[in-house]
Scaffold this motif. Structure first.
Motif, PDB file in Angstrom:
ATOM      1  N   THR A 208       0.849  -1.190   0.000  1.00 20.97           N
ATOM      2  CA  THR A 208       0.000   0.000   0.000  1.00 20.97           C
ATOM      3  C   THR A 208       0.885   1.240   0.000  1.00 20.97           C
ATOM      4  O   THR A 208       1.859   1.307   0.762  1.00 20.97           O
ATOM      5  CB  THR A 208      -0.910   0.025   1.247  1.00 20.97           C
ATOM      6  N   LEU A 209       0.562   2.222  -0.854  1.00 21.07           N
ATOM      7  CA  LEU A 209       1.284   3.488  -0.894  1.00 21.07           C
ATOM      8  C   LEU A 209       0.406   4.604  -0.338  1.00 21.07           C
ATOM      9  O   LEU A 209      -0.773   4.689  -0.661  1.00 21.07           O
ATOM     10  CB  LEU A 209       1.698   3.840  -2.331  1.00 21.07           C
ATOM     11  N   THR A 210       0.996   5.449   0.498  1.00 16.57           N
ATOM     12  CA  THR A 210       0.281   6.605   1.040  1.00 16.57           C
ATOM     13  C   THR A 210       1.182   7.833   0.967  1.00 16.57           C
ATOM     14  O   THR A 210       2.387   7.726   0.736  1.00 16.57           O
ATOM     15  CB  THR A 210      -0.143   6.361   2.504  1.00 16.57           C
ATOM     16  N   SER A 211       0.575   9.009   1.167  1.00 14.77           N
ATOM     17  CA  SER A 211       1.327  10.264   1.094  1.00 14.77           C
ATOM     18  C   SER A 211       0.823  11.210   2.176  1.00 14.77           C
ATOM     19  O   SER A 211      -0.349  11.180   2.554  1.00 14.77           O
ATOM     20  CB  SER A 211       1.136  10.901  -0.288  1.00 14.77           C
ATOM     21  N   ARG A 212       1.738  12.054   2.669  1.00 20.12           N
ATOM     22  CA  ARG A 212       1.353  13.112   3.611  1.00 20.12           C
ATOM     23  C   ARG A 212       2.242  14.327   3.351  1.00 20.12           C
ATOM     24  O   ARG A 212       3.319  14.221   2.751  1.00 20.12           O
ATOM     25  CB  ARG A 212       1.506  12.642   5.054  1.00 20.12           C
ATOM     26  N   ARG A 222       5.042   7.011   1.539  1.00 15.92           N
ATOM     27  CA  ARG A 222       5.293   5.798   2.326  1.00 15.92           C
ATOM     28  C   ARG A 222       4.889   4.577   1.524  1.00 15.92           C
ATOM     29  O   ARG A 222       3.792   4.535   0.945  1.00 15.92           O
ATOM     30  CB  ARG A 222       4.526   5.822   3.638  1.00 15.92           C
ATOM     31  N   CYS A 223       5.754   3.582   1.515  1.00 21.17           N
ATOM     32  CA  CYS A 223       5.459   2.281   0.903  1.00 21.17           C
ATOM     33  C   CYS A 223       5.401   1.256   2.026  1.00 21.17           C
ATOM     34  O   CYS A 223       6.407   1.001   2.703  1.00 21.17           O
ATOM     35  CB  CYS A 223       6.549   1.910  -0.099  1.00 21.17           C
ATOM     36  N   LEU A 224       4.222   0.695   2.246  1.00 23.04           N
ATOM     37  CA  LEU A 224       4.002  -0.283   3.306  1.00 23.04           C
ATOM     38  C   LEU A 224       3.802  -1.660   2.694  1.00 23.04           C
ATOM     39  O   LEU A 224       2.943  -1.850   1.832  1.00 23.04           O
ATOM     40  CB  LEU A 224       2.771   0.100   4.130  1.00 23.04           C
TER      41      LEU A 224
END
Length: 310
Positions: A208-212, A222-224
């Protein structure tokens, strides 16, 4: 009775990540001089690779499978629990006597003190590949066994007394050497007859990729990766086919369900519109996985790469 005490994980460094064909049997002991209410004075845990398969504590006086419902409950022959309970009770007595001896040496009568240790062995490609036996007092190295000499090596002034006591009867040194070189590997091989299929399983990561937004207006990607096993994984960001130095790489952590998780972050300039990819390599994948971050904040597998695991 051989003095069965072990060494701290924090003193040994990060846990060794296991791959198929590499196995370890490790015992971890902890003794407390003044445990808080409800906390056992002595605890022991045994691990196959990174999986706890039994616990023992002085409150119950019983060795039991580490998981109420799990692989060790379903495997017949893994352990004779009553026999193991008797053995751990004997080790508990020796362990706490040694803790009191150290406290007497230092006249440590105030506060609570901790004695910990770890011993075990490893097998790689069906051959013994190492063994260790160490102890620590209040978080500092105390004494360790060198099976090549063989002898107990003091790492603390008080340990000279412990060495003298343990080596007063030569059988202690002989038994420690025999345990590390013969008994421990034999025990590990016996356990593998029941558990190798579980330890050798492979589960690919879900990503899962996220951004802040970071202070200053830049973004943090972020790469989880999670739900993967075994724990060894390579995880990093790249841009224009170049690996980036990550701002944060958190290591590998248990998920609590028998799998692992890890993540990596990178800071991206506010005006940077280039594509960023998270690169993942794991033995559960048939080939490397590239997952792209898109401005729509949706991650997708690169079209000419491999499919994202479902």
């Amino acid at each position: 009775m051989i003095p069965v005490l072990l060494s701290l994980p924090l003193l040994l460094g990060p846990a060794v990540l296991q791959e198929t064909g590499d196995y370890s049997l490790v015992f971890l002991y902890t003794g407390l001089s003044r445990p808080s209410k409800g906390t056992p004075r002595f605890q022991a845990t045994a691990f196959l690779n990174d999986h706890a398969f039994f616990h023992y504590n002085s409150n119950s006086g019983k060795a039991e499978p580490a998981e109420p419902v799990g692989p060790w409950r379903q495997v017949e022959g893994m352990e004779e629990w009553e026999k193991e309970s008797q053995l751990q009770r004997a080790r508990e007595e020796i362990f706490l006597v040694t803790l009191r001896d150290i406290m007497d040496y230092y006249n440590d009568t105030e506060g609570s003190h901790t004695f910990q240790g770890m011993f075990g062995c490893k097998i790689s490609n069906n051959k013994s590949s190492g063994a260790f036996w160490r102890y620590a007092y209040d978080g500092q190295d105390f004494i360790e066994f060198n099976k090549e000499i063989p002898a107990w090596i003091p790492l603390d002034p008080a340990a000279a007394n412990t060495k003298q006591k343990w080596e007063a009867e030569r059988v202690y040194t002989q038994r420690a050497k025999a345990y590390l070189e013969e008994e421990c590997p034999a025990m590990l091989r016996r356990y593998l007859n029941y558990s190798s299929s579980y330890l050798d399983r492979k589960a690919p990561p879900t990503v899962t990729l996220t951004s802040r937004v970071a202070p200053g207006g830049n973004r943090i990607f972020r790469c989880l990766a999670y739900d993967f096993y075994p724990p060894r994984i390579s995880l990093y960001w790249n841009r224009a086919s170049k690996m980036l130095a990550s701002e944060s790489e958190r290591g590998v952590f248990p998920s609590g369900n028998g799998t692992y998780l890890s993540w990596v972050e990178v800071e991206v300039p506010r005006q940077d519109g280039d594509p960023y990819f998270c690169h993942i390599e794991h033995s559960g994948l048939s080939q490397s996985l590239l997952v792209q971050w898109e401005e729509t904040r949706k991650a997708k597998a690169e079209s000419h790469g491999v499919a994202r695991p479902q």
